[in-house]
Design a protein around this motif. Sequence first.
Motif, short mmCIF file in Angstrom:
data_model
loop_
_atom_site.label_atom_id
_atom_site.label_comp_id
_atom_site.label_asym_id
_atom_site.label_seq_id
_atom_site.Cartn_x
_atom_site.Cartn_y
_atom_site.Cartn_z
N TYR A 198 0.82 -1.21 0.00
CA TYR A 198 0.00 0.00 0.00
C TYR A 198 0.86 1.26 0.00
O TYR A 198 1.97 1.27 0.51
CB TYR A 198 -0.91 0.01 1.23
N GLU A 199 0.29 2.33 -0.57
CA GLU A 199 0.87 3.67 -0.47
C GLU A 199 -0.01 4.48 0.48
O GLU A 199 -1.22 4.60 0.27
CB GLU A 199 0.91 4.34 -1.83
N GLN A 200 0.61 5.06 1.47
CA GLN A 200 -0.14 5.77 2.50
C GLN A 200 -0.94 6.93 1.92
O GLN A 200 -2.06 7.20 2.34
CB GLN A 200 0.81 6.28 3.58
N GLU A 201 -0.39 7.61 0.91
CA GLU A 201 -1.06 8.80 0.37
C GLU A 201 -2.19 8.45 -0.58
O GLU A 201 -3.01 9.31 -0.91
CB GLU A 201 -0.04 9.68 -0.37
N ILE A 202 -2.24 7.20 -1.05
CA ILE A 202 -3.20 6.83 -2.10
C ILE A 202 -4.22 5.81 -1.62
O ILE A 202 -5.43 5.98 -1.82
CB ILE A 202 -2.45 6.29 -3.34
N ASP A 203 -3.76 4.73 -0.99
CA ASP A 203 -4.66 3.64 -0.63
C ASP A 203 -5.37 3.93 0.69
O ASP A 203 -4.73 4.34 1.66
CB ASP A 203 -3.87 2.33 -0.51
N PRO A 204 -6.68 3.72 0.74
CA PRO A 204 -7.42 4.00 1.98
C PRO A 204 -7.11 2.97 3.06
O PRO A 204 -6.94 1.79 2.76
CB PRO A 204 -8.88 3.91 1.54
N PRO A 205 -7.00 3.40 4.32
CA PRO A 205 -6.82 2.45 5.42
C PRO A 205 -8.12 1.68 5.63
O PRO A 205 -9.15 2.05 5.07
CB PRO A 205 -6.48 3.36 6.60
N PRO A 206 -8.10 0.61 6.46
CA PRO A 206 -6.97 0.20 7.29
C PRO A 206 -6.06 -0.80 6.57
O PRO A 206 -6.52 -1.56 5.72
CB PRO A 206 -7.66 -0.47 8.48
N PHE A 207 -4.79 -0.78 6.91
CA PHE A 207 -3.86 -1.82 6.49
C PHE A 207 -2.68 -1.82 7.46
O PHE A 207 -2.45 -0.85 8.18
CB PHE A 207 -3.39 -1.63 5.05
N ASP A 208 -1.97 -2.92 7.47
CA ASP A 208 -0.85 -3.10 8.39
C ASP A 208 0.23 -2.07 8.07
O ASP A 208 0.67 -1.97 6.92
CB ASP A 208 -0.30 -4.52 8.23
N PRO A 209 0.70 -1.30 9.07
CA PRO A 209 1.76 -0.32 8.81
C PRO A 209 3.03 -0.95 8.25
O PRO A 209 3.82 -0.26 7.60
CB PRO A 209 2.01 0.30 10.18
N GLY A 210 3.22 -2.24 8.49
CA GLY A 210 4.39 -2.92 7.96
C GLY A 210 4.28 -3.26 6.49
O GLY A 210 5.22 -3.80 5.90
N GLN A 211 3.12 -2.94 5.88
CA GLN A 211 2.90 -3.28 4.47
C GLN A 211 2.94 -2.05 3.57
O GLN A 211 2.44 -2.08 2.45
CB GLN A 211 1.57 -4.02 4.31
N PHE A 212 3.53 -0.96 4.04
CA PHE A 212 3.77 0.18 3.16
C PHE A 212 4.75 -0.24 2.06
O PHE A 212 5.75 -0.91 2.33
CB PHE A 212 4.36 1.37 3.92
N ALA A 213 4.47 0.17 0.85
CA ALA A 213 5.36 -0.15 -0.27
C ALA A 213 6.57 0.78 -0.27
O ALA A 213 6.42 2.00 -0.15
CB ALA A 213 4.61 -0.04 -1.59
N GLU A 214 7.74 0.22 -0.41
CA GLU A 214 8.97 0.99 -0.52
C GLU A 214 9.81 0.44 -1.66
O GLU A 214 9.68 -0.73 -2.03
CB GLU A 214 9.77 0.97 0.78
N VAL A 215 10.67 1.29 -2.21
CA VAL A 215 11.58 0.85 -3.27
C VAL A 215 12.92 0.54 -2.61
O VAL A 215 13.57 1.43 -2.05
CB VAL A 215 11.72 1.91 -4.37
#
Length: 269
Positions: A198-215
């Motif tokens: 997930y992208e915090q700025e785009i995808d609506p919560p809720p989701f696990d904070p450990g599942q933020f997408a990073e490069v």
Amino acid sequence: MRYRIPLDGNPTMDLELRKKYIGAFRDACYMSDTTPSTFNCLYKTWEKACEDAAKIGEVSGNAPYAQGYECQPVGNGDYTLQIGSDPANKLFVTFEPAPRQTPLVEVDGVLVEVSGPYRDLPEPPTVGPGHKFNNCFSGVFAADGTPLYQHKYILQVNRKAHGGQIHSDLAGFKWPCDVYNANCEKVPAECEEPLVLYEQEIDPPPFDPGQFAEVNHVVPMKDQRSCDWGTNSNKNAAVISNQLNRYLSNTNPPVEEVKRVNAAKSYAP
């Protein structure tokens, strides 16, 4: 600048001997990004360099060095260490510039280049060791004409390829981690990389904070000596969760990771 110890044998060409030195001296030892590439062990402090230098004979499989001697300064930054009863029997620990570690990764005894799933994307205008993906512009512009940062462009390409979702390039990858049990006690466990991120700025919560997408830099930005190492080339990029990114940060890339990203289908620009 680092302190280099003189290794016995030819670990540059002898894989088994190289493994012995890495097993004993760990992250101080590496293949250099030079032509030709050479294997050496280099240290931040002369004390640690001298401590390990005294073990070279034993580690290499040759006769152990005499113990109990201390390094002596030469006066130009170098040190000598007596390794036998004769004072003339000594080795030199030299203070010299340390080459960059090769970005090639050893896989099944062969050094290979990381060429991940974003290999076919156009490279950004600036590519270099230690560069972050979120500091550099991609050279590509958004629909509104604003320039896209490199990490945003990579996430955009990933999302487009998966019908509006971001997928981890290492889904199913497992690693040791700590979790809290029902009694709020930290216990060892095995974490597994999810498919959807997930992208915090785009995808609506809720989701696990450990599942933020990073490069992620497959070859990390910094090596074990905190020197610039991996570049921000798109070939060196993989989209993973921030939880897995923290685990892989500034460590030598696991062979499984390199095999998977190199075998992955490339994304279209």
